[in-house]
Scaffold this motif. Structure first.
Motif, PDB file in Angstrom:
ATOM      1  N   GLU A 209      51.864  40.411  11.920  1.00 19.57           N
ATOM      2  CA  GLU A 209      50.643  39.757  11.064  1.00 19.57           C
ATOM      3  C   GLU A 209      50.075  40.671  10.253  1.00 19.57           C
ATOM      4  N   GLU A 210      49.637  41.782  10.993  1.00 21.24           N
ATOM      5  CA  GLU A 210      48.753  42.692  10.348  1.00 21.24           C
ATOM      6  C   GLU A 210      49.526  43.761   9.185  1.00 21.24           C
ATOM      7  N   PHE A 211      50.753  43.398   9.022  1.00 19.43           N
ATOM      8  CA  PHE A 211      51.321  44.283   7.916  1.00 19.43           C
ATOM      9  C   PHE A 211      51.280  43.620   6.831  1.00 19.43           C
ATOM     10  N   ASN A 212      50.931  42.227   6.634  1.00 21.80           N
ATOM     11  CA  ASN A 212      50.604  41.598   5.525  1.00 21.80           C
ATOM     12  C   ASN A 212      52.059  41.448   4.614  1.00 21.80           C
ATOM     13  N   ASN A 213      53.166  41.439   5.345  1.00 19.76           N
ATOM     14  CA  ASN A 213      54.457  41.413   4.866  1.00 19.76           C
ATOM     15  C   ASN A 213      55.217  39.929   5.053  1.00 19.76           C
ATOM     16  N   ALA A 214      55.290  39.393   4.003  1.00 22.83           N
ATOM     17  CA  ALA A 214      55.591  37.684   4.171  1.00 22.83           C
ATOM     18  C   ALA A 214      57.160  37.778   4.898  1.00 22.83           C
ATOM     19  N   LYS A 215      57.943  38.638   4.198  1.00 25.62           N
ATOM     20  CA  LYS A 215      59.410  38.600   4.768  1.00 25.62           C
ATOM     21  C   LYS A 215      59.281  38.832   6.315  1.00 25.62           C
ATOM     22  N   VAL A 216      58.751  39.831   6.714  1.00 28.77           N
ATOM     23  CA  VAL A 216      58.680  40.214   8.222  1.00 28.77           C
ATOM     24  C   VAL A 216      58.120  39.249   9.018  1.00 28.77           C
ATOM     25  N   ASN A 217      57.001  38.626   8.485  1.00 30.32           N
ATOM     26  CA  ASN A 217      56.713  37.372   9.107  1.00 30.32           C
ATOM     27  C   ASN A 217      57.772  36.182   9.404  1.00 30.32           C
ATOM     28  N   ASP A 218      58.550  36.126   8.262  1.00 34.25           N
ATOM     29  CA  ASP A 218      59.435  35.154   8.186  1.00 34.25           C
ATOM     30  C   ASP A 218      60.505  35.556   9.356  1.00 34.25           C
ATOM     31  N   MET A 219      60.971  36.756   9.463  1.00 37.78           N
ATOM     32  CA  MET A 219      61.879  36.955  10.368  1.00 37.78           C
ATOM     33  C   MET A 219      61.389  36.861  11.644  1.00 37.78           C
ATOM     34  N   TRP A 220      60.017  37.189  12.228  1.00 37.05           N
ATOM     35  CA  TRP A 220      59.545  36.711  13.584  1.00 37.05           C
ATOM     36  C   TRP A 220      59.479  35.172  13.664  1.00 37.05           C
ATOM     37  N   GLU A 221      59.083  34.908  12.904  1.00 37.50           N
ATOM     38  CA  GLU A 221      58.903  33.287  12.887  1.00 37.50           C
ATOM     39  C   GLU A 221      60.213  32.567  13.123  1.00 37.50           C
ATOM     40  N   MET A 222      61.341  33.080  12.468  1.00 36.30           N
ATOM     41  CA  MET A 222      62.858  32.502  12.598  1.00 36.30           C
ATOM     42  C   MET A 222      63.075  33.104  14.032  1.00 36.30           C
ATOM     43  N   MET A 223      62.835  34.236  14.625  1.00 40.80           N
ATOM     44  CA  MET A 223      63.249  34.465  15.944  1.00 40.80           C
ATOM     45  C   MET A 223      62.375  33.508  16.985  1.00 40.80           C
ATOM     46  N   LYS A 224      61.177  33.367  16.686  1.00 42.82           N
ATOM     47  CA  LYS A 224      60.370  32.294  17.705  1.00 42.82           C
ATOM     48  C   LYS A 224      61.087  30.866  17.723  1.00 42.82           C
ATOM     49  N   TYR A 225      61.519  30.486  16.582  1.00 42.30           N
ATOM     50  CA  TYR A 225      62.190  29.138  16.510  1.00 42.30           C
ATOM     51  C   TYR A 225      63.445  29.234  17.462  1.00 42.30           C
ATOM     52  N   MET A 226      64.440  30.226  17.240  1.00 41.78           N
ATOM     53  CA  MET A 226      65.741  30.469  17.823  1.00 41.78           C
ATOM     54  C   MET A 226      65.522  30.679  19.368  1.00 41.78           C
ATOM     55  N   MET A 227      64.188  31.357  19.834  1.00 40.90           N
ATOM     56  CA  MET A 227      64.245  31.496  21.093  1.00 40.90           C
ATOM     57  C   MET A 227      63.878  30.215  22.091  1.00 40.90           C
ATOM     58  N   GLU A 228      63.491  29.290  21.614  1.00 40.44           N
ATOM     59  CA  GLU A 228      63.006  28.003  22.128  1.00 40.44           C
ATOM     60  C   GLU A 228      64.133  27.418  22.921  1.00 40.44           C
ATOM     61  N   ILE A 229      64.982  27.995  23.472  1.00 42.90           N
ATOM     62  CA  ILE A 229      66.214  27.630  24.150  1.00 42.90           C
ATOM     63  C   ILE A 229      65.998  27.812  25.865  1.00 42.90           C
ATOM     64  N   PRO A 230      66.821  26.906  26.517  1.00 37.78           N
ATOM     65  CA  PRO A 230      66.787  27.360  28.017  1.00 37.78           C
ATOM     66  C   PRO A 230      66.956  28.802  28.186  1.00 37.78           C
ATOM     67  N   PRO A 231      66.155  29.275  29.418  1.00 39.16           N
ATOM     68  CA  PRO A 231      66.216  30.684  29.647  1.00 39.16           C
ATOM     69  C   PRO A 231      67.591  30.948  30.289  1.00 39.16           C
ATOM     70  N   PHE A 232      67.658  32.478  30.056  1.00 35.18           N
ATOM     71  CA  PHE A 232      69.176  32.755  30.577  1.00 35.18           C
ATOM     72  C   PHE A 232      69.065  33.562  31.905  1.00 35.18           C
ATOM     73  N   PRO A 233      69.953  33.258  32.708  1.00 36.20           N
ATOM     74  CA  PRO A 233      70.052  33.886  34.051  1.00 36.20           C
ATOM     75  C   PRO A 233      70.200  35.436  34.053  1.00 36.20           C
ATOM     76  N   ILE A 234      69.438  36.236  35.043  1.00 40.88           N
ATOM     77  CA  ILE A 234      69.506  37.529  34.931  1.00 40.88           C
ATOM     78  C   ILE A 234      70.902  37.984  35.662  1.00 40.88           C
ATOM     79  N   GLY A 235      71.609  38.861  34.975  1.00 40.33           N
ATOM     80  CA  GLY A 235      72.744  39.594  35.704  1.00 40.33           C
ATOM     81  C   GLY A 235      73.933  38.803  35.090  1.00 40.33           C
ATOM     82  N   GLU A 236      73.905  37.788  34.479  1.00 39.17           N
ATOM     83  CA  GLU A 236      75.299  37.010  34.017  1.00 39.17           C
ATOM     84  C   GLU A 236      75.811  37.766  32.795  1.00 39.17           C
TER      85      GLU A 236
END
Length: 815
Positions: A209-236
């Protein structure tokens, strides 16, 4: 007119002559008929032999004023035989010929050198071009073959070897790099201390957010949405888990949710820009938002729309925009207020809102599909058709281009078609959607070079994180964000990684479902860190720590491999590993912050020491093996170094000057704390350490002290009774000590010879004043010299060069 007599014939001839000389531009011909006949025969013979091409060439070039026969004649006289033939020898006194030869030599050498350079350049470019073409053909072959899971196919954008520019690098961290690096260091500190891990996606998103770049903020916001899924097990197997039905269902749901929330924000912005037309008032909620947006979007043009009106707005546009915003309750509110019969559709929405996994939903969808095929598909209302398609999957091939005009609308529509209930599983359809975006449409369709954010969004929202990050990493502007997104996803164990860290940046494993890709995060991080690792090694190690759970082909942690390479390149071992004090306690270095049960400082120091030995930095390797507490290697390297320089005189800044302090310090510490190595290693090391003192005394001409030191070392016989014993001792010495023995013998013989000459210089004194003790001293020195030559002859060792002759010569001079 017929010729009647000779006078008339003469008159006609004179007229012709006058015309030729006065009017025509042709030269006057002074040839007899015989000469004309001879020239004609020669011309015929030449044309018959060489063909008409030479004649045509003469005519063509002659028309431009070029005398081709003369040029050919000149070229025939030119000979290349004398151009590069050997120059004639000249006598030293023939200065003009000598200068001429030298000039010709210089010219010829320049020509040959440039010819070689041109030939090598052409050959190199040709091979690069051939290699590039072969690589492309090889990749096509690999992509078309079925191979074991260890075989990967390279994927990436190819550019010609003749046009490819070197990557731009920077030696210092920029503003964005520094901000990300600070957040990563804080995260690593929490991990090493065993604290609960934070969500790295949120950490990096807040930093961006400190970069003041709307496109970059959208990318991170997108990743925050997509990562709201059940956690993956380690080593699988991440690829297998990502292809499972529950994960695909979660990814589809989060992708739709992002697009719906984004569209709701878009509608709000449109309304705020058109408040007069929207007439929203202060009523909150999605229904009020959709109603106002319909008023702005359609602006009263309701021709062809069906279903009646609700609050002065057409029914189906309201329902569609409520669904597009992701609010089922608002859509249900619209349907319940409709004047047409939509009970089944309302019931379907209510069931989805209350229990999305209700098996009755599939039956109700089938009923509504039948209604669609009978009536709705012929409707003039495009909003009614798209609502039925979204809710019942009536016609999945219809892209509804009159309404879904943007890439967001298209993707939302395709994701809305997917079902994952007990009756229907659209996992394969999801894979087909991924393939369509990645392989069929690709970067060209989405104009990715000018709209990288759009193509990244299409890949990310369809769960193709690896391909999205590889594409983003190829952009200089967004590479930094791609690296940190990849790090965050890998910490969540979501990224699919190749089996080998030496794999290409993006690869295909034949065992994965299509169009799955694997991202080599090791290569991605190393490419990014390469820009600043030499000037900011601490920050580089923070990134290398992200590779702590990845093993290379030798089953070693990639983190250790990267740190080893960094240490060897920077030579800043004290900063990284700390320093060992005289009491044997090591002051901690920067790497100690990352140590754990799986990563030990001794293991890294040992690896760096081996790398330094392989590169020939033996002196630096001593310190690293010392940190690793590997006394055997420390003493072995010191013996190797000592055997090379122990016999030399100390020079300013030389290895011979530096070694004594290090050797004495290590010997003092090891003897105080106790040796942890073989007895033979310690013995050989101590002998070479004492020989340092012997040669220092020898070069300082302290001969008596040097002989006393040598006698204490007990490797050279100075008495006849010691010869056989010293020979047996020699057989037990290490090769490092044996290398020095010839220099020790020669230095000892020089000492004896110098002492002999000093005593012998008093021979001018009359005999009556000479003491008998002097003769005894000379005899004693001769006896010692003889012991040295006898010892040398008995050694099972090949002495270098003319060493034996030197010893024998000095012994003879002492008689």
């Amino acid at each position: 007119m017929p010729v009647t007599d000779f006078s008339q014939l003469l008159l006609e001839a004179e007229k012709l002559t006058a015309n030729i000389e006065g009017v025509s531009e042709l030269p006057k011909v002074d040839r007899s008929l015989r000469q004309v006949l001879q020239d004609s025969n020669e011309l015929f013979t030449r044309v018959a032999r060489t063909g008409s091409q030479d004649v045509q060439a003469n005519l063509l070039l002659g028309s431009q004023g070029i005398d081709l026969p003369r040029i050919v004649q000149k070229l025939d006289h030119i000979s290349t035989k004398q151009t590069f033939e050997p120059l004639k020898p000249t006598v030293d006194t023939d200065v003009p010929s000598y200068l001429q030869n030298e000039t010709q030599n210089i010219i010829v050498s320049i020509i040959e050198e440039n010819f070689k350079k041109c030939a090598e350049t052409a050959k190199s470019n040709a091979w690069q071009h051939e290699k590039s073409e072969w690589t492309q053909e090889r990749l096509k072959i690999l992509n078309s073959m079925t191979a074991p899971s260890r075989d990967v196919s390279f994927l990436g954008k190819h550019s010609s070897v003749f046009m490819e520019l070197p990557p731009k690098t920077s030696n210092m961290l920029g503003n964005q790099e520094a901000i990300y690096a600070v957040k990563l260091a804080e995260y690593n500190k929490l991990i090493t201390r065993g604290n609960t891990r934070v969500n790295l996606i949120s950490v990096f998103a807040s930093a961006a957010e400190e970069f003041n770049n709307a496109k970059v903020n959208d990318m991170w916001e997108m990743m925050k949405y997509m990562m709201e899924i059940p956690p993956f097990p380690i080593g699988e197997n991440n690829a297998k888990i990502r292809s499972s039905k529950p994960v695909i269902k979660a990814l589809v749901s989060q992708g739709k949710k992002y697009l719906e929330d984004r569209y709701k924000t878009y509608m709000t912005n449109v309304i705020n820009e058109n408040l007069a037309e929207a007439r929203r008032g202060g009523i909150p909620g999605t229904y009020s938002l959709a109603r106002s947006y319909v008023g702005v979007r359609l602006q009263g043009e309701y021709t062809g729309l069906q279903g009646g009106m609700i609050d002065d707005r057409p029914l189906w546009p309201l329902v569609y925009y409520c669904l597009r915003s992701g609010d089922l309750t608002a859509a249900i509110h619209c349907l319940k207020r409709a004047s047409v019969d939509v009970k089944d559709l309302t019931k379907l929405l209510e069931m989805r809102f209350k229990n999305p996994d209700n098996p009755e939903i599939a039956k109700l969808e089938d009923k509504l599909q039948l209604e669609y095929r009978r009536v709705i598909h012929n409707s003039t209302d495009p909003f009614q058709r798209i609502v039925y398609d979204v809710l019942c999957c009536c016609n999945m091939s219809d892209e509804h281009s009159e309404i879904a005009k943007t890439a967001d609308d298209y993707l939302w529509l395709k994701l809305s078609y997917l079902r994952f209930n007990s009756e229907k599983d659209d996992s394969e359809t999801y894979s087909y959607l991924q393939s369509t975006i990645l392989e069929e449409y690709g970067e060209t369709h989405y104009n990715a070079s000018n709209q990288p954010h759009l193509y990244f969004q299409m890949l990310t929202l369809t769960g193709q994180f690896e391909a999205a990050l590889e594409f983003l990493a190829r952009s200089e502007k967004y590479q930094i964000h791609a690296v940190h997104i990849a790090i965050a996803l890998n910490e969540l164990h979501i990224l699919a990684l190749p089996l080998s860290p030496t794999a290409p940046l993006l690869s295909i494993d034949s065992m994965d479902p299509k169009p799955f890709r694997r991202l080599n995060i090791s290569r991605l991080i190393m490419i990014y860190v390469q820009k600043f690792e030499l000037n900011a090694p601490r920050e580089a190690i923070q990134y290398f720590y992200m590779l702590r759970n990845i093993l290379d082909d030798k089953k070693q942690k990639v983190f250790i491999t990267c740190v080893v390479d960094l240490a060897v390149e920077t030579h800043d071992y004290e900063t990284l590993f700390g320093q060992i004090q005289k009491n044997g306690i090591r002051l901690p270095g920067f790497l100690d912050e990352f140590m754990s049960d799986d990563i030990k400082i001794d293991e890294i120091a040992q690896a760096v020491g081996k790398a330094l030995v392989n590169r020939g930095f033996l002196e630096e390797a001593v310190d690293l093996f010392d940190i690793a507490n590997n006394q055997e290697e420390v003493l072995s390297l010191l013996r190797t170094l000592l055997s090379q320089v122990v016999h030399l005189q100390s020079a300013e800044g030389s290895l011979r000057q530096r070694l004594p302090a290090k050797v004495n310090q290590i010997a003092s510490r090891y003897s105080a704390l106790g040796y942890n190595c073989t007895v033979s290693s310690v013995s050989s090391f101590n002998i070479l350490k004492d020989l340092l003192a012997f040669f220092d005394q020898y070069h300082a001409k302290q001969y008596a002290v040097a002989l006393k030191t040598l006698e204490d070392i007990q490797i050279i016989p100075l008495r006849s009774s010691e010869v056989e014993q010293r020979v047996n001792t020699f057989k037990r010495l290490s090769i490092d000590v044996n290398k020095v023995i010839p220099d020790v013998l020669l230095a000892t013989m020089n000492i004896l010879f110098a002492q002999y000459q000093k005593i012998k210089s008093n021979e001018y004194i009359p005999n009556r004043y000479q003491d008998a003790a002097q003769d005894k001293q000379l005899a004693y020195l001769r006896d010692q010299a003889k012991n040295l030559t006898n010892f040398t002859g008995m050694l099972p060792y090949h002495m270098p060069g003319d060493f034996n002759s030197k010893l024998a010569q000095m012994e003879i001079l002492m008689h």
